[in-house]
Design a protein around this motif. Structure first.
Motif, PDB file in Angstrom:
ATOM      1  N   ARG A  38      39.700  20.906  46.836  1.00  0.00           N
ATOM      2  CA  ARG A  38      39.425  21.915  47.868  1.00  0.00           C
ATOM      3  C   ARG A  38      38.974  23.253  47.269  1.00  0.00           C
ATOM      4  O   ARG A  38      39.140  24.308  47.872  1.00  0.00           O
ATOM      5  N   TYR A  39      38.382  23.171  46.104  1.00  0.00           N
ATOM      6  CA  TYR A  39      37.935  24.380  45.402  1.00  0.00           C
ATOM      7  C   TYR A  39      37.027  25.238  46.281  1.00  0.00           C
ATOM      8  O   TYR A  39      37.230  26.448  46.400  1.00  0.00           O
ATOM      9  N   LEU A  40      36.014  24.622  46.881  1.00  0.00           N
ATOM     10  CA  LEU A  40      35.035  25.398  47.652  1.00  0.00           C
ATOM     11  C   LEU A  40      35.672  26.067  48.871  1.00  0.00           C
ATOM     12  O   LEU A  40      35.277  27.183  49.247  1.00  0.00           O
ATOM     13  N   GLU A  41      36.661  25.436  49.469  1.00  0.00           N
ATOM     14  CA  GLU A  41      37.380  26.063  50.588  1.00  0.00           C
ATOM     15  C   GLU A  41      38.152  27.287  50.098  1.00  0.00           C
ATOM     16  O   GLU A  41      38.125  28.343  50.739  1.00  0.00           O
ATOM     17  N   ALA A  42      38.836  27.131  48.970  1.00  0.00           N
ATOM     18  CA  ALA A  42      39.572  28.264  48.398  1.00  0.00           C
ATOM     19  C   ALA A  42      38.607  29.384  48.011  1.00  0.00           C
ATOM     20  O   ALA A  42      38.849  30.562  48.308  1.00  0.00           O
ATOM     21  N   GLU A  43      37.493  29.015  47.380  1.00  0.00           N
ATOM     22  CA  GLU A  43      36.517  30.003  46.945  1.00  0.00           C
ATOM     23  C   GLU A  43      35.961  30.810  48.121  1.00  0.00           C
ATOM     24  O   GLU A  43      35.788  32.032  48.009  1.00  0.00           O
ATOM     25  N   ALA A  44      35.715  30.157  49.239  1.00  0.00           N
ATOM     26  CA  ALA A  44      35.205  30.867  50.420  1.00  0.00           C
ATOM     27  C   ALA A  44      36.187  31.953  50.859  1.00  0.00           C
ATOM     28  O   ALA A  44      35.778  33.067  51.223  1.00  0.00           O
ATOM     29  N   GLU A  91      32.981  29.431  32.548  1.00  0.00           N
ATOM     30  CA  GLU A  91      32.415  30.548  33.308  1.00  0.00           C
ATOM     31  C   GLU A  91      32.993  30.613  34.724  1.00  0.00           C
ATOM     32  O   GLU A  91      33.311  29.592  35.326  1.00  0.00           O
ATOM     33  N   LEU A  92      33.085  31.835  35.238  1.00  0.00           N
ATOM     34  CA  LEU A  92      33.530  32.050  36.611  1.00  0.00           C
ATOM     35  C   LEU A  92      32.448  31.577  37.581  1.00  0.00           C
ATOM     36  O   LEU A  92      31.256  31.676  37.278  1.00  0.00           O
ATOM     37  N   THR A  93      32.852  31.102  38.733  1.00  0.00           N
ATOM     38  CA  THR A  93      31.892  30.680  39.759  1.00  0.00           C
ATOM     39  C   THR A  93      31.547  31.825  40.702  1.00  0.00           C
ATOM     40  O   THR A  93      30.674  31.677  41.550  1.00  0.00           O
ATOM     41  N   VAL A  94      32.226  32.926  40.553  1.00  0.00           N
ATOM     42  CA  VAL A  94      31.991  34.127  41.356  1.00  0.00           C
ATOM     43  C   VAL A  94      31.702  35.266  40.390  1.00  0.00           C
ATOM     44  O   VAL A  94      32.433  35.447  39.411  1.00  0.00           O
ATOM     45  N   GLU A  95      30.646  36.000  40.651  1.00  0.00           N
ATOM     46  CA  GLU A  95      30.292  37.129  39.795  1.00  0.00           C
ATOM     47  C   GLU A  95      31.235  38.303  40.087  1.00  0.00           C
ATOM     48  O   GLU A  95      31.285  38.799  41.225  1.00  0.00           O
ATOM     49  N   PRO A  96      32.001  38.746  39.097  1.00  0.00           N
ATOM     50  CA  PRO A  96      32.873  39.910  39.330  1.00  0.00           C
ATOM     51  C   PRO A  96      32.060  41.155  39.647  1.00  0.00           C
ATOM     52  O   PRO A  96      30.924  41.299  39.175  1.00  0.00           O
ATOM     53  N   GLY A  97      32.649  42.031  40.435  1.00  0.00           N
ATOM     54  CA  GLY A  97      32.013  43.308  40.725  1.00  0.00           C
ATOM     55  C   GLY A  97      32.085  44.221  39.518  1.00  0.00           C
ATOM     56  O   GLY A  97      32.880  43.994  38.602  1.00  0.00           O
ATOM     57  N   PRO A  98      31.292  45.291  39.507  1.00  0.00           N
ATOM     58  CA  PRO A  98      31.261  46.191  38.351  1.00  0.00           C
ATOM     59  C   PRO A  98      32.602  46.881  38.089  1.00  0.00           C
ATOM     60  O   PRO A  98      32.897  47.244  36.956  1.00  0.00           O
ATOM     61  N   GLN A  99      33.422  47.036  39.115  1.00  0.00           N
ATOM     62  CA  GLN A  99      34.718  47.686  38.960  1.00  0.00           C
ATOM     63  C   GLN A  99      35.833  46.690  38.661  1.00  0.00           C
ATOM     64  O   GLN A  99      36.965  47.083  38.417  1.00  0.00           O
ATOM     65  N   ASP A 100      35.520  45.390  38.678  1.00  0.00           N
ATOM     66  CA  ASP A 100      36.525  44.355  38.482  1.00  0.00           C
ATOM     67  C   ASP A 100      36.880  44.187  37.001  1.00  0.00           C
ATOM     68  O   ASP A 100      36.123  44.590  36.120  1.00  0.00           O
ATOM     69  N   ILE A 153      48.323  33.731  48.649  1.00  0.00           N
ATOM     70  CA  ILE A 153      47.424  33.501  49.783  1.00  0.00           C
ATOM     71  C   ILE A 153      47.045  32.016  49.760  1.00  0.00           C
ATOM     72  O   ILE A 153      46.128  31.600  49.059  1.00  0.00           O
ATOM     73  N   ALA A 154      47.795  31.223  50.516  1.00  0.00           N
ATOM     74  CA  ALA A 154      47.762  29.764  50.419  1.00  0.00           C
ATOM     75  C   ALA A 154      46.378  29.168  50.626  1.00  0.00           C
ATOM     76  O   ALA A 154      45.964  28.282  49.869  1.00  0.00           O
ATOM     77  N   ASP A 155      45.650  29.620  51.628  1.00  0.00           N
ATOM     78  CA  ASP A 155      44.339  29.008  51.900  1.00  0.00           C
ATOM     79  C   ASP A 155      43.237  29.546  50.985  1.00  0.00           C
ATOM     80  O   ASP A 155      42.085  29.126  51.077  1.00  0.00           O
ATOM     81  N   ALA A 156      43.590  30.431  50.072  1.00  0.00           N
ATOM     82  CA  ALA A 156      42.670  30.894  49.038  1.00  0.00           C
ATOM     83  C   ALA A 156      43.078  30.332  47.681  1.00  0.00           C
ATOM     84  O   ALA A 156      42.680  30.831  46.635  1.00  0.00           O
ATOM     85  N   CYS A 157      43.905  29.288  47.729  1.00  0.00           N
ATOM     86  CA  CYS A 157      44.352  28.571  46.534  1.00  0.00           C
ATOM     87  C   CYS A 157      44.004  27.101  46.702  1.00  0.00           C
ATOM     88  O   CYS A 157      43.859  26.612  47.819  1.00  0.00           O
ATOM     89  N   THR A 184      44.760  33.884  54.471  1.00  0.00           N
ATOM     90  CA  THR A 184      43.746  34.929  54.314  1.00  0.00           C
ATOM     91  C   THR A 184      43.718  35.855  55.532  1.00  0.00           C
ATOM     92  O   THR A 184      43.660  37.076  55.393  1.00  0.00           O
ATOM     93  N   ARG A 185      43.788  35.278  56.734  1.00  0.00           N
ATOM     94  CA  ARG A 185      43.733  36.100  57.955  1.00  0.00           C
ATOM     95  C   ARG A 185      44.890  37.107  58.011  1.00  0.00           C
ATOM     96  O   ARG A 185      44.738  38.188  58.575  1.00  0.00           O
ATOM     97  N   ASP A 186      46.038  36.761  57.419  1.00  0.00           N
ATOM     98  CA  ASP A 186      47.181  37.682  57.400  1.00  0.00           C
ATOM     99  C   ASP A 186      46.878  38.907  56.547  1.00  0.00           C
ATOM    100  O   ASP A 186      47.293  40.016  56.880  1.00  0.00           O
TER     101      ASP A 186
END
Length: 190
Positions: A38-44, A91-100, A153-157, A184-186
């Motif tokens: 469920r990686y892609l669900e968590a990633e979203a 490699e990360l699948t998400v590009e970190p922001g400049p402040q990250d 955050i369970a649905d982001a894991c 996530t909604r919480d």
């Protein structure tokens, strides 16, 4: 949208640090031995969450070439990951922001001096990422031992299976009130 660790006028809004654990190609790709179904669900959901924080701490798991102690046996089992830290699978699948911030460690737990410095003890640490049953769990346990309040955050894991996800969240739930399990909604208030 209010950013969570931005200077806030309203003290009732949440504050804290978001740590996205090991959102890497090694765990995303379906042909990987370490694939999280469920990686892609968590990633979203991680992508939605990152917009609510000024800074996100991204962690990366990489193999330590010396394979000290039992790590040698671990990599005997997972020999396809006996690659150096420049291998694209890390490699990360998400590009970190400049402040990250990106923390790279060869351990399951990403809790240590770097993350502790970015996660003030008076504010919660929001944890998401993969795998819930390994690196997320290890990181949360380290943070709790250091006195941090952790919001998972369970649905982001994502874990290696739905059963492993449920079991791990159940164990983490036993650590209340030091650990809180939310969706996530919480966090986003929607």
């Amino acid at each position: 949208m209010t950013r969570i660790n931005a200077p806030l006028d309203d003290d009732s809004l949440p504050a804290g640090t978001l740590v996205a654990v090991d959102m890497q190609i090694a765990f995303r790709d379906s042909d990987s031995e370490w694939a999280v179904p469920r990686y892609l669900e968590a990633e979203a959901n991680v992508l939605r969450l990152r917009e609510a924080f000024n800074e996100v701490v991204w962690t990366k798991f990489v193999r330590a070439p010396e394979e000290a102690g039992s790590w040698e046996h671990y990599y005997d089992r997972w020999s396809t990951f006996r690659v150096d830290e420049t291998d694209p699978r890390w490699e990360l699948t998400v590009e970190p922001g400049p402040q990250d911030t990106v923390i790279t460690l060869p351990t399951f737990s990403k809790w240590g001096t770097e993350l502790a410095a970015l996660a003030p003890i008076e504010q919660p640490l929001y944890a998401c990422g993969v795998a819930t049953d390994c690196c997320v769990l290890s990181t949360v346990l380290g943070a709790v031992d250091a006195g941090r309040k952790v919001v998972v955050i369970a649905d982001a894991c994502g874990a290696v299976s739905d059963e492993a996800q449920e079991q791990t969240l159940s164990v983490l739930g036993l650590l209340a009130p030091m650990v809180e399990i939310v969706q996530t909604r919480d966090v986003l208030g929607s």
